[in-house]
Scaffold this motif. Structure first.
Motif, PDB file in Angstrom:
ATOM      1  N   LEU A  54     221.721 -59.565  27.834  1.00 47.29           N
ATOM      2  CA  LEU A  54     220.199 -59.506  27.579  1.00 47.29           C
ATOM      3  C   LEU A  54     220.151 -58.943  26.159  1.00 47.29           C
ATOM      4  O   LEU A  54     220.494 -58.181  25.846  1.00 47.29           O
ATOM      5  CB  LEU A  54     219.385 -58.956  28.775  1.00 47.29           C
ATOM      6  N   GLU A  55     219.220 -59.577  25.383  1.00 49.93           N
ATOM      7  CA  GLU A  55     218.730 -59.253  24.025  1.00 49.93           C
ATOM      8  C   GLU A  55     217.636 -58.288  24.421  1.00 49.93           C
ATOM      9  O   GLU A  55     216.611 -58.568  25.339  1.00 49.93           O
ATOM     10  CB  GLU A  55     218.357 -60.293  23.222  1.00 49.93           C
ATOM     11  N   LEU A  69     213.537 -64.171  36.194  1.00 51.26           N
ATOM     12  CA  LEU A  69     214.265 -65.070  37.148  1.00 51.26           C
ATOM     13  C   LEU A  69     214.379 -66.286  35.913  1.00 51.26           C
ATOM     14  O   LEU A  69     215.483 -66.804  35.919  1.00 51.26           O
ATOM     15  CB  LEU A  69     213.449 -65.553  38.090  1.00 51.26           C
ATOM     16  N   GLU A  70     213.222 -66.497  35.122  1.00 52.66           N
ATOM     17  CA  GLU A  70     213.216 -67.861  34.271  1.00 52.66           C
ATOM     18  C   GLU A  70     214.256 -67.247  33.248  1.00 52.66           C
ATOM     19  O   GLU A  70     214.885 -68.171  32.679  1.00 52.66           O
ATOM     20  CB  GLU A  70     211.575 -67.765  33.588  1.00 52.66           C
ATOM     21  N   LEU A  71     214.275 -66.070  32.616  1.00 54.24           N
ATOM     22  CA  LEU A  71     215.166 -65.545  31.668  1.00 54.24           C
ATOM     23  C   LEU A  71     216.591 -65.665  32.029  1.00 54.24           C
ATOM     24  O   LEU A  71     217.274 -66.224  31.452  1.00 54.24           O
ATOM     25  CB  LEU A  71     214.752 -64.091  31.273  1.00 54.24           C
ATOM     26  N   GLN A  77     222.243 -70.717  31.350  1.00 56.27           N
ATOM     27  CA  GLN A  77     222.412 -72.125  30.929  1.00 56.27           C
ATOM     28  C   GLN A  77     222.889 -72.310  29.610  1.00 56.27           C
ATOM     29  O   GLN A  77     223.761 -73.172  29.187  1.00 56.27           O
ATOM     30  CB  GLN A  77     220.891 -73.128  31.203  1.00 56.27           C
ATOM     31  N   GLU A  78     222.563 -71.509  28.784  1.00 55.48           N
ATOM     32  CA  GLU A  78     223.099 -71.278  27.445  1.00 55.48           C
ATOM     33  C   GLU A  78     224.416 -70.709  27.476  1.00 55.48           C
ATOM     34  O   GLU A  78     225.176 -70.893  26.112  1.00 55.48           O
ATOM     35  CB  GLU A  78     222.168 -70.167  26.794  1.00 55.48           C
ATOM     36  N   ALA A  79     224.926 -70.220  28.390  1.00 52.09           N
ATOM     37  CA  ALA A  79     226.474 -69.466  28.268  1.00 52.09           C
ATOM     38  C   ALA A  79     227.331 -70.673  28.612  1.00 52.09           C
ATOM     39  O   ALA A  79     227.366 -71.610  28.937  1.00 52.09           O
ATOM     40  CB  ALA A  79     226.460 -68.578  29.615  1.00 52.09           C
TER      41      ALA A  79
END
Length: 79
Positions: A54-55, A69-71, A77-79
């Motif tokens: 997390l940033e 949850l959205e984050l 998905q980005e990983a």
């Protein structure tokens, strides 16, 4: 166990609400009574459990369970 339920079990460790009673519109501080310390500890546990990073800027904008949850989904998905 679904990812959402696993997430809600982590949330419930830091408040007095049962995982099955948590709804996406609940706010961490106002509704669940999270302190700054408990919120940061919660975020660390999310990182460990779901293998994400997390940033701080993104994390500080999260106010509700639904936003968290959205984050989480976006980071996976980005990983």
């Amino acid at each position: 166990m679904t990812q959402e339920m696993q997430f809600k079990k982590i949330v419930a460790q830091y408040c007095e609400v049962k995982p099955e009673e948590l709804t996406n519109d609940l706010r961490f501080r106002e509704d669940l009574g999270y302190s700054s310390l408990s919120f940061m500890t919660f975020l660390g546990e999310l990182e460990d459990t779901f293998d994400i990073e997390l940033e701080e800027e993104d994390a500080l904008q999260v106010l509700t369970i639904g936003e968290a949850l959205e984050l989480l989904e976006r980071l996976q998905q980005e990983a």
